[in-house]
Structures are given as structure tokens and as C-alpha cells.
Enzyme design. Structure first.
Site: not given
Ligand code: NAD
Length: 312
Positions: A13, A141, A169, A208
Site C-alpha cells: 500500500i 495486531y 481487506n 469479508r
């Protein structure tokens, strides 16, 4: 022309975001410790510092001009990996954010944008989840990312306006096909090209919300100027519910070989399903037309084939 600092610019990203900002004519300084990123990903034209955002000494090495915004993308991005070493996870995903906020303050930078995650929410009912929902992360996380969001909230009292983008996602060209512990789409695609077989950890009815990389980059770029005083949290997703089974169908239908699919085990901290309410993303960031999964997967597979052809 503005001056930006992008962390994690050698990753999936961060590299796409840094490239876009450079293409738009801005100056981009970047940081990455190359733990999961690659030098080859870095876009030409960025002044790069190899270093760890959790290392206080690293901040001496950053080009010291005044930044218009810091875009903090670096981080360990796997819920599964966070169970191997929660201390490492909190260093890279929370301590790093604190140090960067401190750097922002001394640098005079008043705009801070952060790659947060849907993992902050934890277990939720099968309805669109908005940003006001309680957060009870199921992974180390998610805890560290949520801590970072709170650090940003606290830093608003020092005049730093921040936006945490809770990414769902993310998938698309440039995703790491070697890291089989992060990224549902990239893991399935990598296995399919490698072995004509996909081994799924968990059930096909999990679901998702999959968002294409270019839309995520748009969200970061648009958030720089969508400045509201204080700290904001915004989901970045499509609002579309896709089951793992449906995702697999789309992926294998576009492959030129038969693909065997097997199911076994599960992943620590994995939730059954989540999908986003995206009203804030539409209204505040102005992102209305996200790419649909069929088109996004087609683009991703075209990219994987081109990579394979280059390597052949
Ligand atoms: N990909 C997704 O679906 C997704 C979803 C939600 C949130 N995110 C978040 O977005 C960010 C980018 O994810 P990605 O998919 O591009 O992963 P990635 O692994 O491709 O990129 C992360 C980059 O950060 C670097 N890095 C990691 N820890 C660092 C540290 N302490 N100091 C300096 N550099 C460091 C890595 O070397 C890598 O280049 C991560 O923070 C992740 O948690 C990603």
C-alpha cells in the site's frame, strides 16, 4: 507542491501511495525497514531512509524539512504473526506511531494519517459495521492498531489533526505474493499460480469486504485535504459482503487451469466475518465508486501473469 512523509513505502500500500503522490508532483520522503517490503517497490524520486519507525535514533536520519502531512503506513500487517510475537507487534504497530506523532510535533507537521484496520472491531453481527461500534479486537495486531488510534486522539490536544483509515481487506497488483501469512486474496492467488491448488485455513462461509488498491490510495490522498479539527476514524471498504467461497469462485473462474481447493485448520484471531458501513468514506472522502471484485481480480491476475512472464 507539498512535502509528504510516507512510512512503509517499500510495501504494497505504501509504495502505491508514494507513487501516486510523486505522480501528482509532490515531494515524498519515505521510510521502510524492509521487513516485508522490497527496495524494488520504492517509486523513483522518493528520498528513502532505510530504518525502523520504532527506533528513536532513526528520526535523526529523516530529511528535516517541514512536512505537510505524515502518512503512516508501515507496520506488521498480519493478525496471525501478531500471535507469534505480540511484543514485536506492539513495537511496530503502536510504539512506531507514538514516535512518529512525537516527530510530527517537533517537525511542526499538523496532519497525520494512519493505516488502521478492520481488525480493531473484533466479533460483530452480520450487518454493516460503522465507526461508532465498540472495538474489542480478537488479535494482538488489532489491539496495537487501536492503541495507535487512541494515541492520535490524544495528540489532537497538541494541535495534530489525524485520520485513521480502517482498511478492510485490500488487494490488487503489487501485493506481496511471497508472504503467505498476510492478505487473503494474495495468498489464494499465489497458491493457485504455484500449485494449481489452494489450501484454505477456515471455512468457506466466512465473509469479508474486499477493496481494490487504487480505491485505498484514493482514500489516503483525499483524506490529506479533508481536514477536520481533531481526530477522525473512517472505514475504507466497499460495503459489499463477499464470502470466502464466493471469492474463491471468482479467482478460480479466471484461471486457465483447474484448481483444487482444500480446507483445513484456522488462523489465530481470525473472525468469522465483517463488512463495513461506508457512509463516512463517501461523505467525507468523496469516494463513491469502488471497483467491483470481478474487475479487481481480473486486473490482479493480469498483473500476476505479467510478473510470471517477466520471470520466465
Ligand atoms: N493489506 C491489507 O489488507 C491491510 C488491511 C488493513 C490494514 N493494513 C495496514 O496497512 C499497512 C500496509 O499494509 P501492506 O498490506 O502494504 O503490508 P506490507 O507488508 O506490504 O507493507 C508494510 C511495509 O511496512 C514496512 N515496515 C513494517 N514495520 C516497519 C517498521 N517498524 N518501520 C519501518 N517500516 C516497517 C515493511 O517492510 C513493509 O514494506 C499496514 O500497517 C497494515 O497493518 C493493511
Amino acid at each position: 507542491m507539498a512535502n509528504y512523509l510516507v512510512t512503509g513505502a517499500a510495501g504494497f500500500i505504501g509504495s502505491a501511495l508514494a507513487r501516486r503522490l510523486l505522480d501528482e508532483g509532490h515531494q515524498v520522503a519515505s521510510i521502510d525497514n524492509l521487513s516485508t517490503g522490497f527496495l524494488d517497490n520504492l517509486p523513483a524520486g522518493t528520498s528513502f531512509v532505510e530504518g525502523d519507525c520504532a527506533d528513536p535514533a532513526m528520526y535523526q536520519k529523516i530529511p528535516q524539512h517541514k512536512y505537510d502531512a505524515i502518512l503512516h503506513i508501515a507496520g506488521q500487517s498480519s493478525g496471525e504473526v501478531s500471535f507469534d510475537d505480540p511484543i514485536y507487534d506492539i513495537r511496530t504497530n503502536a510504539e512506531s506511531t507514538l514516535l512518529l506523532l512525537k516527530f510530527a510535533l517537533t517537525n511542526g507537521c499538523r496532519r497525520f494519517i494512519f493505516a488502521s484496520t478492520m481488525s480493531v472491531y473484533g466479533v460483530k453481527p452480520d450487518i454493516p459495521i460503522d465507526e461508532d461500534q465498540d472495538c474489542a479486537p480478537e488479535s494482538f495486531y488489532g489491539v496495537a492498531k487501536l492503541a495507535s488510534e487512541h494515541y492520535m486522539r490524544i495528540y489532537q490536544q497538541y494541535g495534530i489533526d489525524s485520520t485513521a483509515l480502517r482498511l478492510f481487506n485490500v488487494y490488487g497488483p503489487g501485493q506481496n505474493l511471497k508472504n503467505l501469512r498476510q492478505g487473503m486474496v494474495s495468498i489464494f492467488v499465489a497458491q493457485m499460480f504455484e500449485d494449481a491448488a489452494i489450501q484454505v485455513k477456515g471455512s468457506a462461509d466466512r465473509y469479508r469486504d474486499f477493496i481494490y488498491i487504487d480505491d485505498v490510495v484514493d482514500a489516503f490522498v483525499n483524506s490529506i485535504d479533508c481536514r477536520t479539527a481533531g481526530s477522525q476514524v473512517i472505514n475504507v471498504a466497499t460495503g459489499v459482503r463477499t464470502s470466502v467461497g464466493e471469492l474463491l469462485q471468482v479467482i478460480v473462474s479466471k484461471h486457465d487451469q483447474a484448481v483444487e481447493i482444500g480446507y483445513s485448520g484456522s488462523t489465530s484471531g481470525d473472525i468469522h466475518g465483517i463488512r463495513a458501513e461506508v457512509v463516512k468514506m463517501r461523505e467525507i472522502l468523496g469516494i463513491n465508486n469502488t471497483l467491483d471484485l470481478e474487475q479487481g481480480i481480473t486486473k490482479m491476475l493480469d498483473w500476476v501473469r505479467a510478473v510470471h512472464d517477466r520471470q520466465a
